[in-house]
Design a protein around this motif. Structure first.
Motif, short mmCIF file in Angstrom:
data_model
loop_
_atom_site.label_atom_id
_atom_site.label_comp_id
_atom_site.label_asym_id
_atom_site.label_seq_id
_atom_site.Cartn_x
_atom_site.Cartn_y
_atom_site.Cartn_z
N UNK A 345 3.46 -32.07 -10.74
CA UNK A 345 4.53 -31.43 -11.51
C UNK A 345 5.76 -31.38 -10.62
N UNK A 346 6.87 -31.92 -11.10
CA UNK A 346 8.11 -31.95 -10.34
C UNK A 346 9.19 -31.12 -11.05
N UNK A 347 9.91 -30.34 -10.26
CA UNK A 347 11.06 -29.58 -10.77
C UNK A 347 12.25 -29.87 -9.85
N UNK A 348 12.82 -31.07 -9.93
CA UNK A 348 13.86 -31.47 -8.97
C UNK A 348 15.15 -30.67 -9.09
N UNK A 349 15.41 -30.10 -10.27
CA UNK A 349 16.66 -29.37 -10.49
C UNK A 349 16.50 -27.86 -10.32
N UNK A 350 15.31 -27.40 -9.99
CA UNK A 350 15.09 -25.97 -9.85
C UNK A 350 15.27 -25.21 -11.15
N UNK A 351 14.76 -25.76 -12.24
CA UNK A 351 14.96 -25.15 -13.56
C UNK A 351 14.11 -23.92 -13.77
N UNK A 352 12.97 -23.82 -13.06
CA UNK A 352 12.08 -22.67 -13.22
C UNK A 352 11.87 -21.93 -11.90
#
Length: 494
Positions: A345-352
């Protein structure tokens, strides 16, 4: 009828979880069945249990209240929804759409939402004979009063009289009602026109002296003492704290275990399961191990997938789930739970939360990357194995893809949705609400149980019957004519 004069009443509580949401739902059903055009309204809600409606998302409780009023839910019914992402803050949903991030300590900014709140209220009122408004938390939180839009701040701005509800089951109801009166300033106090006591167990007459004590101390009339409504557990829970395992069912044909993670979201997926007599639903709290006789593990939705994945590992539930899988057990991941079942699981934009990535449980050959585009929709779907159909919804960030998508368990608009392992024992999907369809629920669960689920029931009929019972319960124990009279006596705004 001019919207500014549409009758309206606000149900406030002495604290959280005193039963405001159910009182509003019951009143909506009661007045709708009297032929009134009723609209529920909650200025501000804080919950990760959301519902997809035309135009966006709102709190699940307001969707239930709309159903009670026998109308379709609308984003104006909950114009401000704050979805906690961490202790540091919440995602802002403004009139159904994402509108940024609110830091936990930024109480002042909440007041900036008031014009949009009043705009939504006026649109609803213009279509209604009566608006039933739900407060949030307690109006006695005077430290938050200056920018309040959820309780008496809204009531005064819109000119809506209020009823204060106290919960006797938690104890201290006299102090909580009288104490609320004591800490309010004169103008706020004047917006509360009456009180009621909720969740009484035993003989109501025994509390007559308590009612008189409150009446003398506050000057407010009592509109009723409402006995405990046991069937409340049949209705969707608003808060994750309200989630409970089903009572022990020795004859249950299938045990389903659900790890309750910090960011659990859209857990209404569990509601049909907790009412199914043939199912033993076990909600795992921190420190509890996965029962050895579990047939199905469900990883529910999550508002913070990476954080919840770390919490899953910290509790050792990842090892329990992998061992369950090796024993031939079944696993279902929904939305955030689906993402956790993949390889990464990737969250590159720091959305969560902080930007980053983490390995998933590796039970599905898929990968997920969170992106800024948010999917919010209601949709029809078909269960591939049985070709039985239902109605569901999606609320999620991210795209999930990989080889196991070729075995999608569901289809939407003729396209596969979700993923499954080669042997079909691990399944993931972004669809919420699939178990509300009785045929789909049976078709999905019977192969796991290994037999026909003999305790089959109609979930939709059960919810409708409970709303009818709730309305009748309130009609027996509250002064309904007095509530209507107060709703028609709206003071001038401000």
């Amino acid at each position: 009828m001019a919207s500014s004069r549409t009758p309206a009443i606000m149900i406030l509580g002495t604290g959280s979880n005193v039963g405001k949401s159910l009182v509003v739902a019951g009143l909506c059903r009661l007045f709708a069945d009297r032929g009134l055009r009723v609209r529920p309204f909650k200025p501000q809600n804080m919950s990760n249990n959301a519902a997809a409606t035309m135009g966006g998302e709102i709190g699940r409780a307001q969707a239930l209240q709309a159903r009670a009023a026998r109308i379709a839910a609308h984003v104006d019914m909950n114009p401000v929804l704050l979805k906690p992402e961490s202790e540091a803050g919440s995602q802002i949903i403004l009139q159904g759409r994402v509108a940024g991030h609110l830091p936990s300590g930024d109480f002042a900014r909440r007041g900036d939402f008031l014009p949009r709140v009043l705009e939504s209220f006026e649109r609803l009122a213009a279509q209604a004979d009566l608006v039933v408004v739900e407060g949030a938390g307690s109006p006695a939180e005077t430290n938050l009063r200056a920018r309040d839009i959820a309780n008496l701040g809204f009531a005064r701005a819109a000119g809506v009289p209020a009823i204060l509800v106290g919960d006797i089951d938690r104890g201290g109801v006299i102090a909580s009602l009288v104490g609320t009166h004591a800490v309010l300033d004169e103008a706020d106090r004047g917006m509360i026109r009456a009180f009621a006591v909720n969740r009484f167990r035993g003989e109501v007459a025994l509390f007559a002296d308590g009612v008189e004590t409150i009446r003398r101390a506050t000057g407010w009339p009592c509109l009723g003492v409402v006995p405990w409504f046991a069937q409340a557990s049949h209705l969707p829970a608003e808060d994750g704290l309200d989630l409970r395992s089903t009572p022990a069912r020795p004859g249950a044909e299938l045990k389903i275990a659900v790890p309750v993670l910090p960011g659990i979201a859209n857990f209404d997926d569990l509601d049909p399961l907790k009412l199914e007599p043939a199912i033993d639903l076990v909600l795992l709290r921190p420190g509890q191990a996965l029962p050895g006789d579990t047939g199905l593990v469900i990883l529910p939705g999550s508002k913070t997938t990476l954080r919840d994945l770390a919490a899953l590992r910290a509790q050792g539930w990842d090892g329990d789930i992998l061992a369950h899988r090796r024993r031939g057990g079944h696993v279902l991941g929904l939305c955030g739970g689906y993402q956790m079942l993949g390889r990464v699981v990737r969250d590159p934009h720091g959305l969560e939360g902080p930007p980053g990535e983490a390995p998933g449980l590796g039970l599905l050959d898929v990968e997920t990357e969170l992106d800024r585009a948010k999917t919010v929709r209601e949709t029809d779907f078909v269960h591939g194995a049985s070709q039985r159909a239902g109605r569901a919804y999606e609320i999620h960030l991210g795209r999930t893809d990989g080889p196991d998508r070729v075995r999608a368990p569901f289809s939407v608009d003729g396209r596969g949705e979700g993923a499954a392992s080669p042997d079909g024992r691990v399944v993931g999907s972004y669809l919420h609400g699939v178990f509300a369809s009785d045929p789909v629920r049976a078709a999905f669960l019977e192969p796991i149980a290994g037999s026909w689920l003999s305790g089959g029931m109609s979930y939709e009929e059960a919810v409708e019957a409970t709303l009818d019972e709730l309305a009748a319960h309130l009609e027996r124990h509250l002064d309904i004519e007095a509530i209507l009279a107060l709703a028609r006596q709206r003071p001038a705004p401000g």
